[in-house]
Design a protein around this motif. Structure first.
Motif, PDB file in Angstrom:
ATOM      1  N   ARG A   1      31.886  -3.523 -67.823  1.00  0.00           N
ATOM      2  CA  ARG A   1      31.583  -4.598 -68.748  1.00  0.00           C
ATOM      3  C   ARG A   1      31.118  -5.812 -67.955  1.00  0.00           C
ATOM      4  O   ARG A   1      31.406  -5.938 -66.764  1.00  0.00           O
TER       5      ARG A   1
ATOM      6  N   THR B   1      32.166  -8.860 -67.728  1.00  0.00           N
ATOM      7  CA  THR B   1      33.239  -9.581 -67.045  1.00  0.00           C
ATOM      8  C   THR B   1      33.628  -8.874 -65.757  1.00  0.00           C
ATOM      9  O   THR B   1      33.864  -9.500 -64.721  1.00  0.00           O
TER      10      THR B   1
ATOM     11  N   TYR C   1      25.206 -14.311 -63.861  1.00  0.00           N
ATOM     12  CA  TYR C   1      26.591 -14.147 -63.434  1.00  0.00           C
ATOM     13  C   TYR C   1      27.006 -15.275 -62.492  1.00  0.00           C
ATOM     14  O   TYR C   1      28.148 -15.760 -62.542  1.00  0.00           O
TER      15      TYR C   1
ATOM     16  N   GLN D   1      27.931 -18.201 -64.418  1.00  0.00           N
ATOM     17  CA  GLN D   1      29.260 -18.068 -65.019  1.00  0.00           C
ATOM     18  C   GLN D   1      30.354 -18.420 -64.014  1.00  0.00           C
ATOM     19  O   GLN D   1      31.350 -19.071 -64.371  1.00  0.00           O
TER      20      GLN D   1
END
Length: 329
Positions: A3, A5, A40, A43
């Motif tokens: 996934r 995350t 990413y 994030q």
């Protein structure tokens, strides 16, 4: 398929391994496109992880020093290594005055352990036995330890307040060469600027440490560990002992290590093997003599006691005592 995350955490783990990682490399490792890697990274930055962009032909991303420690990711083996290191440190007495720090650190790691790793760790600890007792030594203050370590690294003088074994308090300026862990204690060795001589100090006896302006050059010669051991062997004690022992250096050091005795080696004669047995001079400074006769007996090598006479009397007494028991039916 992982996934998003999970991929972000994998990206963090890759960056934590150090160095600059190119976008192409990260994309290949994560199985995504370059623009996804950039997303990413954004994030991680939103989570206050200090990711730094590096421009140029070999540019990419790396972790920059940040004011907050980024999440730490460990493999199974790394986790076990950290926890076992904490256990070994407690057993050896190599802790700071914050004795609970290793306990709380262990608890924090164990709270997030996957069940299969926790079971492996518990199985190992239940199976583990130690031949020595847990260390119960006085521990140094963490702030003092870090201040002196910084002074060692940058070759800065440091002012310390020190209490010696007789309870005398003094202030000294120290040019610290290094920090040494030995037999459950922390030591710092360096030049005492007040007297201009090398000295070794127990860190738990230092009440305060402050870095001073200026710098110094580290001396050539033995490293900090060897200096500490030599200091122990030549420290002032009640008895000065001089022996001549016939044997190899290895045979003598097996019973009288460098932290206990100094050993004078003679250059071997022409054609003589350096590892061969020969007469060597051994000097010790000790508070008590009672432990030396059994050590000399365990050496099982010819020896001559040059001084003191009291040691010769003690060796004879031990020999008579053993002979009297051996004669009994």
């Amino acid at each position: 398929m992982p996934r998003p995350t999970g991929r972000v955490l994998t990206l963090l783990e890759l960056l934590q391994s150090g160095g600059i990682r190119t976008v192409a490399e990260l994309a290949d490792r994560l199985g995504v496109e370059g623009r996804t890697v950039r997303r990413y990274v954004d994030q991680l930055i939103d989570l206050d992880v200090p990711v730094e962009s590096v421009r140029g032909r070999y540019g990419g991303y790396r972790l920059a020093p940040g004011y907050r420690l980024p999440p730490l990711m460990l493999s199974d083996d790394e986790t076990l290594a950290v926890l076992l290191g904490l256990v070994a440190g407690r057993r050896a007495g190599l802790m700071t005055t914050q004795h609970t720090a290793s306990e709380t650190a262990s608890a924090k790691i164990r709270r997030v352990l996957p069940k299969h790793i926790a079971r492996r760790l518990d199985t190992l600890l239940e199976s583990l036995a130690f031949t020595d007792q847990p260390g119960e030594f006085a521990a140094p203050d963490a702030g003092i330890l870090l201040t002196i370590a910084d002074a060692v690294r940058h070759r800065r003088p440091v002012s310390i307040r020190y209490t010696d074994r007789d309870g005398r308090l003094s202030e000294r300026t120290l040019h610290a060469y290094g920090i040494v862990a030995h037999s459950g204690r922390w030591y710092v060795t360096g030049n005492d600027a007040r007297i201009g001589e090398d000295r070794t100090f127990r860190l738990d006896r230092i009440a305060d440490a402050r870095a001073l302006p200026g710098s110094f050059d580290a001396p050539a010669g033995p490293g900090p560990a060897q200096r500490v051991l030599s200091g122990f062997a030549t420290a002032e004690y009640q008895h000065e002992v001089t022996l001549r022992i016939h044997g190899t250096v290895e045979q003598i050091r097996a019973h009288l290590p460098a932290s206990v005795a100094s050993l004078e080696e003679h250059e071997p004669a022409a054609g003589e093997d350096r590892a061969s047995e020969r007469w060597l001079r051994v000097e010790l400074r000790v508070e008590r003599l009672d432990w030396l006769p059994p050590v000399l007996a365990a050496l099982n090598r010819p020896f001559v006691i040059e001084r003191p006479d009291e040691l010769r009397d003690r060796v004879i007494a031990l020999a008579d005592h053993l002979a009297s028991h051996a004669r009994q039916a």
